[in-house]
Motif scaffolding. Structure first.
Motif, PDB file in Angstrom:
ATOM      1  N   ALA A  46     -81.679 -59.908  27.425  1.00 19.13           N
ATOM      2  CA  ALA A  46     -80.442 -59.857  28.212  1.00 19.13           C
ATOM      3  C   ALA A  46     -80.697 -59.214  29.577  1.00 19.13           C
ATOM      4  O   ALA A  46     -79.942 -58.354  30.019  1.00 19.13           O
ATOM      5  N   ALA A  47     -81.750 -59.638  30.234  1.00 16.23           N
ATOM      6  CA  ALA A  47     -82.140 -59.024  31.505  1.00 16.23           C
ATOM      7  C   ALA A  47     -81.089 -59.237  32.586  1.00 16.23           C
ATOM      8  O   ALA A  47     -80.943 -58.402  33.489  1.00 16.23           O
ATOM      9  N   HIS A  48     -80.360 -60.336  32.501  1.00 14.26           N
ATOM     10  CA  HIS A  48     -79.232 -60.592  33.414  1.00 14.26           C
ATOM     11  C   HIS A  48     -77.942 -60.708  32.610  1.00 14.26           C
ATOM     12  O   HIS A  48     -77.109 -61.591  32.863  1.00 14.26           O
ATOM     13  N   GLY A  49     -77.776 -59.835  31.637  1.00 15.56           N
ATOM     14  CA  GLY A  49     -76.593 -59.904  30.790  1.00 15.56           C
ATOM     15  C   GLY A  49     -76.603 -61.174  29.962  1.00 15.56           C
ATOM     16  O   GLY A  49     -77.588 -61.501  29.307  1.00 15.56           O
ATOM     17  N   VAL A  50     -75.517 -61.916  30.006  1.00 15.13           N
ATOM     18  CA  VAL A  50     -75.423 -63.158  29.233  1.00 15.13           C
ATOM     19  C   VAL A  50     -75.934 -64.356  30.030  1.00 15.13           C
ATOM     20  O   VAL A  50     -75.937 -65.478  29.519  1.00 15.13           O
ATOM     21  N   SER A  51     -76.382 -64.126  31.251  1.00 17.50           N
ATOM     22  CA  SER A  51     -76.771 -65.229  32.139  1.00 17.50           C
ATOM     23  C   SER A  51     -78.213 -65.662  31.916  1.00 17.50           C
ATOM     24  O   SER A  51     -79.068 -64.866  31.521  1.00 17.50           O
ATOM     25  N   GLU A  52     -78.473 -66.933  32.203  1.00 16.66           N
ATOM     26  CA  GLU A  52     -79.827 -67.456  32.166  1.00 16.66           C
ATOM     27  C   GLU A  52     -80.607 -66.957  33.385  1.00 16.66           C
ATOM     28  O   GLU A  52     -80.034 -66.653  34.428  1.00 16.66           O
ATOM     29  N   ILE A  53     -81.926 -66.891  33.220  1.00 16.61           N
ATOM     30  CA  ILE A  53     -82.798 -66.493  34.323  1.00 16.61           C
ATOM     31  C   ILE A  53     -83.479 -67.747  34.855  1.00 16.61           C
ATOM     32  O   ILE A  53     -84.168 -68.454  34.118  1.00 16.61           O
ATOM     33  N   ASN A  54     -83.286 -68.017  36.137  1.00 17.56           N
ATOM     34  CA  ASN A  54     -83.799 -69.249  36.731  1.00 17.56           C
ATOM     35  C   ASN A  54     -85.194 -69.109  37.323  1.00 17.56           C
ATOM     36  O   ASN A  54     -85.923 -70.100  37.437  1.00 17.56           O
TER      37      ASN A  54
ATOM     38  N   SER B 240     -84.519 -64.729  48.754  1.00 18.22           N
ATOM     39  CA  SER B 240     -83.847 -65.367  47.610  1.00 18.22           C
ATOM     40  C   SER B 240     -82.959 -66.482  48.125  1.00 18.22           C
ATOM     41  O   SER B 240     -82.516 -66.483  49.274  1.00 18.22           O
ATOM     42  N   CYS B 241     -82.701 -67.451  47.255  1.00 17.09           N
ATOM     43  CA  CYS B 241     -81.830 -68.558  47.639  1.00 17.09           C
ATOM     44  C   CYS B 241     -80.857 -68.862  46.516  1.00 17.09           C
ATOM     45  O   CYS B 241     -81.043 -68.423  45.371  1.00 17.09           O
ATOM     46  N   SER B 242     -79.840 -69.658  46.841  1.00 19.38           N
ATOM     47  CA  SER B 242     -78.713 -69.767  45.919  1.00 19.38           C
ATOM     48  C   SER B 242     -77.958 -71.070  46.101  1.00 19.38           C
ATOM     49  O   SER B 242     -78.141 -71.804  47.077  1.00 19.38           O
ATOM     50  N   ALA B 243     -77.072 -71.296  45.131  1.00 24.49           N
ATOM     51  CA  ALA B 243     -76.136 -72.412  45.249  1.00 24.49           C
ATOM     52  C   ALA B 243     -75.117 -72.179  46.354  1.00 24.49           C
ATOM     53  O   ALA B 243     -74.384 -73.111  46.727  1.00 24.49           O
ATOM     54  N   ASP B 244     -75.077 -70.947  46.892  1.00 21.08           N
ATOM     55  CA  ASP B 244     -74.162 -70.685  48.012  1.00 21.08           C
ATOM     56  C   ASP B 244     -74.737 -71.164  49.346  1.00 21.08           C
ATOM     57  O   ASP B 244     -74.161 -70.906  50.400  1.00 21.08           O
ATOM     58  N   LYS B 245     -75.922 -71.833  49.293  1.00 26.05           N
ATOM     59  CA  LYS B 245     -76.562 -72.486  50.444  1.00 26.05           C
ATOM     60  C   LYS B 245     -77.211 -71.503  51.427  1.00 26.05           C
ATOM     61  O   LYS B 245     -77.614 -71.906  52.529  1.00 26.05           O
ATOM     62  N   THR B 246     -77.288 -70.240  51.053  1.00 21.85           N
ATOM     63  CA  THR B 246     -77.885 -69.252  51.943  1.00 21.85           C
ATOM     64  C   THR B 246     -79.234 -68.782  51.415  1.00 21.85           C
ATOM     65  O   THR B 246     -79.568 -68.964  50.245  1.00 21.85           O
TER      66      THR B 246
ATOM     67  N   ALA C 114     -84.205 -64.076  39.456  1.00 21.66           N
ATOM     68  CA  ALA C 114     -82.955 -64.641  39.963  1.00 21.66           C
ATOM     69  C   ALA C 114     -82.204 -65.255  38.794  1.00 21.66           C
ATOM     70  O   ALA C 114     -82.794 -65.964  37.970  1.00 21.66           O
ATOM     71  N   GLY C 115     -80.889 -64.988  38.712  1.00 20.45           N
ATOM     72  CA  GLY C 115     -80.129 -65.433  37.557  1.00 20.45           C
ATOM     73  C   GLY C 115     -78.879 -66.214  37.886  1.00 20.45           C
ATOM     74  O   GLY C 115     -78.422 -66.256  39.040  1.00 20.45           O
ATOM     75  N   ASP C 116     -78.332 -66.820  36.839  1.00 22.00           N
ATOM     76  CA  ASP C 116     -77.080 -67.554  36.990  1.00 22.00           C
ATOM     77  C   ASP C 116     -75.928 -66.660  37.409  1.00 22.00           C
ATOM     78  O   ASP C 116     -74.893 -67.148  37.880  1.00 22.00           O
ATOM     79  N   ASP C 117     -76.071 -65.334  37.206  1.00 23.07           N
ATOM     80  CA  ASP C 117     -75.026 -64.405  37.613  1.00 23.07           C
ATOM     81  C   ASP C 117     -75.007 -64.176  39.117  1.00 23.07           C
ATOM     82  O   ASP C 117     -74.174 -63.412  39.628  1.00 23.07           O
ATOM     83  N   GLY C 118     -75.930 -64.818  39.848  1.00 23.93           N
ATOM     84  CA  GLY C 118     -75.998 -64.638  41.298  1.00 23.93           C
ATOM     85  C   GLY C 118     -76.761 -63.408  41.725  1.00 23.93           C
ATOM     86  O   GLY C 118     -76.890 -63.148  42.921  1.00 23.93           O
TER      87      GLY C 118
ATOM     88  N   ALA D 195     -78.062 -67.782  41.644  1.00 22.82           N
ATOM     89  CA  ALA D 195     -79.306 -67.552  42.376  1.00 22.82           C
ATOM     90  C   ALA D 195     -80.411 -68.363  41.715  1.00 22.82           C
ATOM     91  O   ALA D 195     -80.607 -68.295  40.500  1.00 22.82           O
ATOM     92  N   TRP D 196     -81.143 -69.117  42.533  1.00 25.62           N
ATOM     93  CA  TRP D 196     -82.118 -70.062  41.987  1.00 25.62           C
ATOM     94  C   TRP D 196     -83.560 -69.584  42.073  1.00 25.62           C
ATOM     95  O   TRP D 196     -84.376 -69.900  41.206  1.00 25.62           O
ATOM     96  N   CYS D 197     -83.919 -68.879  43.129  1.00 26.26           N
ATOM     97  CA  CYS D 197     -85.340 -68.627  43.360  1.00 26.26           C
ATOM     98  C   CYS D 197     -85.530 -67.330  44.128  1.00 26.26           C
ATOM     99  O   CYS D 197     -84.659 -66.931  44.928  1.00 26.26           O
ATOM    100  N   VAL D 198     -86.656 -66.659  43.901  1.00 32.55           N
ATOM    101  CA  VAL D 198     -87.074 -65.502  44.692  1.00 32.55           C
ATOM    102  C   VAL D 198     -88.497 -65.745  45.171  1.00 32.55           C
ATOM    103  O   VAL D 198     -89.295 -66.394  44.487  1.00 32.55           O
ATOM    104  N   ALA D 199     -88.825 -65.222  46.356  1.00 29.38           N
ATOM    105  CA  ALA D 199     -90.162 -65.407  46.921  1.00 29.38           C
ATOM    106  C   ALA D 199     -90.549 -64.164  47.709  1.00 29.38           C
ATOM    107  O   ALA D 199     -89.821 -63.746  48.622  1.00 29.38           O
ATOM    108  N   TRP D 200     -91.691 -63.574  47.339  1.00 31.62           N
ATOM    109  CA  TRP D 200     -92.203 -62.398  48.033  1.00 31.62           C
ATOM    110  C   TRP D 200     -93.056 -62.841  49.217  1.00 31.62           C
ATOM    111  O   TRP D 200     -93.937 -63.682  49.080  1.00 31.62           O
ATOM    112  N   ASN D 201     -92.807 -62.237  50.380  1.00 36.99           N
ATOM    113  CA  ASN D 201     -93.664 -62.503  51.527  1.00 36.99           C
ATOM    114  C   ASN D 201     -95.042 -61.915  51.243  1.00 36.99           C
ATOM    115  O   ASN D 201     -95.159 -60.745  50.882  1.00 36.99           O
ATOM    116  N   PRO D 202     -96.116 -62.696  51.398  1.00 38.92           N
ATOM    117  CA  PRO D 202     -97.448 -62.188  51.049  1.00 38.92           C
ATOM    118  C   PRO D 202     -98.021 -61.188  52.046  1.00 38.92           C
ATOM    119  O   PRO D 202     -99.002 -60.510  51.734  1.00 38.92           O
ATOM    120  N   ALA D 203     -97.430 -61.084  53.234  1.00 38.63           N
ATOM    121  CA  ALA D 203     -98.006 -60.237  54.279  1.00 38.63           C
ATOM    122  C   ALA D 203     -97.083 -59.116  54.738  1.00 38.63           C
ATOM    123  O   ALA D 203     -97.559 -58.145  55.344  1.00 38.63           O
TER     124      ALA D 203
END
Length: 700
Positions: free
Chosen positions: A386-394, A91-97, A411-415, A77-85
């Motif tokens: 360790a907010a996402h375990g052993v994974s990096e936070i993107n 969220s978006c990901s390497a899974d293309k969704t 959003a983290g490398d753990d998806g 998982a690469w990014c998160v975005a809150w709708n302002p309204a």
């Protein structure tokens, strides 16, 4: 009481008005602390944990983890975005969704807390050929931009018709596909009014697009100022100023020339490696924060200038042990107004390769120097490893909606997408304790001393050397605090001593240490108190069975006996009575100057920065002292007392009686000398340290 207060000035300088803190400038930001003492190579003096909250520390709690099969991503998982309204999180990901989640509020069963519930709204199969790297909502919340490694930018909106508030039944459609970048798009951002969109790419360019009706976009500029991959773009919150960050270690700032085109107005240099992330101060945009591969966050201050943009580096924040991939800045949900010359600038959240989330409160104070530049201050509000375990936070992002500004998502490398809430319990208008951490060389967890100074003193007045010696000679870490209202800690009134509240401060730091078993041995915690703080140590070892022991040097062991053992002074008794009555009426304290201590620090042999302490005490303290008589015979752990046979502040007979009645719980190491001889430069200093080190070793 003349003995107890014999060090006060005979003139009795009185302070009846609300006491104003002396200088709100944080010493760490001024470089004073790091330069105060030269540490041996075997010691690590860590400032990243030097500040913590009182009763208890700020807490980050997980309120949702969006990872189930139907809702979670299948890849990083690469990014998160809150709708302002709207109550939507994307969220978006390497899974293309792109995944969308609704959230709603409700009260807990007992009505005591706010419950936020998340549910999967929909998954958008974007059609991007590669990873969806970044997201950005328009200010209206009606459109969503996606930046992909396939070099394209998608513009998404829900189909028209139906209930505008119903986001779950209407399909999301790709309204435009912006092409032009030659390779991976890394970031995308809407301007504050939604009329412009910026994007950046590995192709070293920044593109600015003008937003037209019906999802039509026109390229206004292609900026080729960076020499390497561009990682991030961020718009100023109120002006059409764009910032970009790059693999070339720089930050570029762009403006529109009405008579010509967009141009690079300024370049910010300072980071020593890739700049990954940017965040503007959210209200006025007078500051810009940047996070880097060099593990630091820099805060850049806008310098007033006519016709151009100028920034200088106002602060460098350490604390992460790896790349800072993402930062997010939100207005402070607590007391965002100016008080006592300090203006709150909000909370800055950061995360990255080390998997740690740090939340800092940022503020500014007016400068006393001739350049008139405000001084940036910060304090650590909360930290979670360790907010996402052993994974990096993107990525990390605060929710921008009113009432939700203490909520953020990662959003983290753990998806996984995680949603967190920061809670800071307030005490006397959101008090924070300033604490030094000393650690021995080598891996932890370490046994730890929790130490406080005596009466009106602060940790800067001679406590650093004890932290160094405990670490280097006994192998113990230490957390050395300023009590609330003293030194670099918050709290009002300033310099007001309450033994009960100082005990609460000790307990707050002890609980903070207990909550970190990876760093500290929770079965080997020892409170230390100097002079009057000896009463705090006595109370703690009597009431907390999980402490390993206690240490007091030149300590007060019996408050009543100490006061009654000293010769009375009618003038001081009078003012103590007046101050006591004022306290009962809820009025501010009277302060008198305790000038006698300066004799110790000005004798030419002791190099202690006493000037950092305001030499004041409220005379009602005498009555507070008389109410504290800890029963040391009931102590749950042993206590070491190092005290002199000629203490001019604490009667010898009182100390002797308290030790005798402890039934062997207290060991008294006597030296020949006075009250302050146990401090650095005093004739009993080495004697004092030797016995403290031996006592700590005996507890292992």
């Amino acid at each position: 009481m003349s003995g107890l207060f014999s060090n006060f000035s005979s003139a009795l300088d009185l302070y009846f008005t609300r006491y104003i803190p002396h200088g709100a400038v944080n010493a760490l930001q001024q470089g004073q602390l790091s330069a105060s003492h030269e540490l041996s190579s075997s010691l690590q003096r860590e400032f990243k944990d030097r500040e913590m909250e009182v009763d208890p520390v700020g807490k980050i709690e997980t309120i949702a983890e969006l990872e189930d099969v139907s809702a979670g991503h299948d890849d990083r998982a690469w990014c998160v975005a809150w709708n302002p309204a709207k109550p939507l999180l994307a969220s978006c990901s390497a899974d293309k969704t792109v995944r969308l989640y609704n959230y709603s509020h409700s009260s807990s069963a007992d009505g005591a807390s706010d419950v936020i519930t998340f549910s999967h709204n929909t998954t958008i199969p974007t059609g991007h050929a590669k990873t969806v790297r970044a997201l950005a909502w328009s200010p209206s919340g009606e459109t969503l931009a996606t930046a992909s490694f396939d070099s394209n930018i998608g513009i998404w909106s829900q189909e028209e018709g139906g209930d505008d508030d119903d986001t779950s039944t209407k399909e999301w459609e790709c309204m435009s596909l912006l092409e032009g970048h030659e390779t991976e798009c890394k970031s995308v951002a809407y301007s504050s009014n939604g009329t412009l969109l910026a994007s950046c790419s590995r192709d070293k360019t920044v593109w600015i697009w003008e937003v037209h009706p019906d999802s039509d976009f026109e390229c206004m500029a292609v900026l080729m100022e960076h020499t390497q991959d561009v990682k991030c773009v961020a718009w100023h919150p109120t002006e059409e100023i764009l910032a970009s960050a790059s693999y070339d270690d720089t930050i570029k700032l762009y403006m529109d020339d009405p008579s010509d085109d967009w141009f690079c107005a300024s370049t910010l240099n300072g980071h020593t490696s890739t700049v990954w992330t940017l965040a503007w101060e959210p209200v006025a945009g007078r500051y810009l924060a940047s996070g880097s591969d060099d593990s630091t966050i820099r805060i850049w201050r806008r310098v007033p200038s006519t016709g151009e943009i100028k920034f200088d580096c106002a602060a460098v924040l350490d604390g992460h042990s790896g790349t800072v991939y993402s930062i997010s800045w939100t207005p402070s949900p607590i007391d965002p107004v100016e008080h006592d010359g300090t203006r709150e600038l909000g909370w800055l959240a950061s995360a990255g390769a080390d998997g740690t989330i740090l939340i800092r409160q940022i503020s500014e104070t007016a400068s006393s120097s001739t350049d008139n530049k405000p001084i940036v201050n910060w304090r650590l509000v909360a930290r979670i490893e360790a907010a996402h375990g052993v994974s990096e936070i993107n990525h990390i992002a605060w929710c921008p909606r009113v009432g939700m500004r203490n909520v953020f998502a990662t959003a983290g490398d753990d998806g996984h997408i995680k949603v967190w809430r920061l809670t800071v319990r307030t005490l006397e208008n959101n008090v924070f304790l300033d604490v030094w951490l000393y650690k021995p060389e080598g891996p932890g967890p370490f046994p730890v001393v929790v130490a406080g100074h005596g009466m009106s003193l602060v940790k800067d007045a001679g406590m650093a050397v004890f932290g160094e010696r405990w670490a280097s000679e006994a192998g113990w870490a230490s957390l050395i605090l300023d009590y609330r209202g003293f030194g670099d800690s918050d709290g009002k009134p300033r310099n007001f001593i309450s033994i009960e509240k100082q005990i609460q401060d000790y307990r707050a730091v002890i609980e903070w240490a207990r909550a970190r078993p990876e760093t500290f041995r929770t079965d080997k915690i020892v409170p230390f108190g100097s002079a009057m703080a000896g009463l705090c140590v006595c109370d703690l070892i009597v009431n907390d069975p999980d402490l390993a022991g206690g240490i007091g040097h030149s300590p007060v062991l019996d408050g009543y006996g100490t006061v009654m053992g000293l010769a009375p002074d009618p003038v001081l008794l009078f003012w103590a009575a007046i101050d006591f009555v004022r306290g009962k009426l809820g009025w501010s304290p009277i302060f008198v100057k305790a000038v006698g201590f300066i004799q110790m620090y000005d004798n030419g042999t002791v190099g202690i920065p006493y000037s950092k302490a305001n030499n004041l005490v409220a005379p009602r303290l005498a009555f507070d002292l008389m109410s504290w008589r800890p029963a040391l015979k009931d102590a749950k752990s042993p206590m070491l007392v190092v005290a002199g046979d000629n203490d001019d502040l604490i009667p010898y007979a009182v100390t002797e009686k308290a030790v005798r009645e402890s039934n062997g719980k207290v060991r008294w190491e006597k030296y020949s000398g006075g009250h302050f001889d146990i401090m650095e430069g005093g004739k009993a200093f080495e004697f004092n340290v030797k016995h403290q080190v031996a006592f700590l070793r005996s507890l292992m």
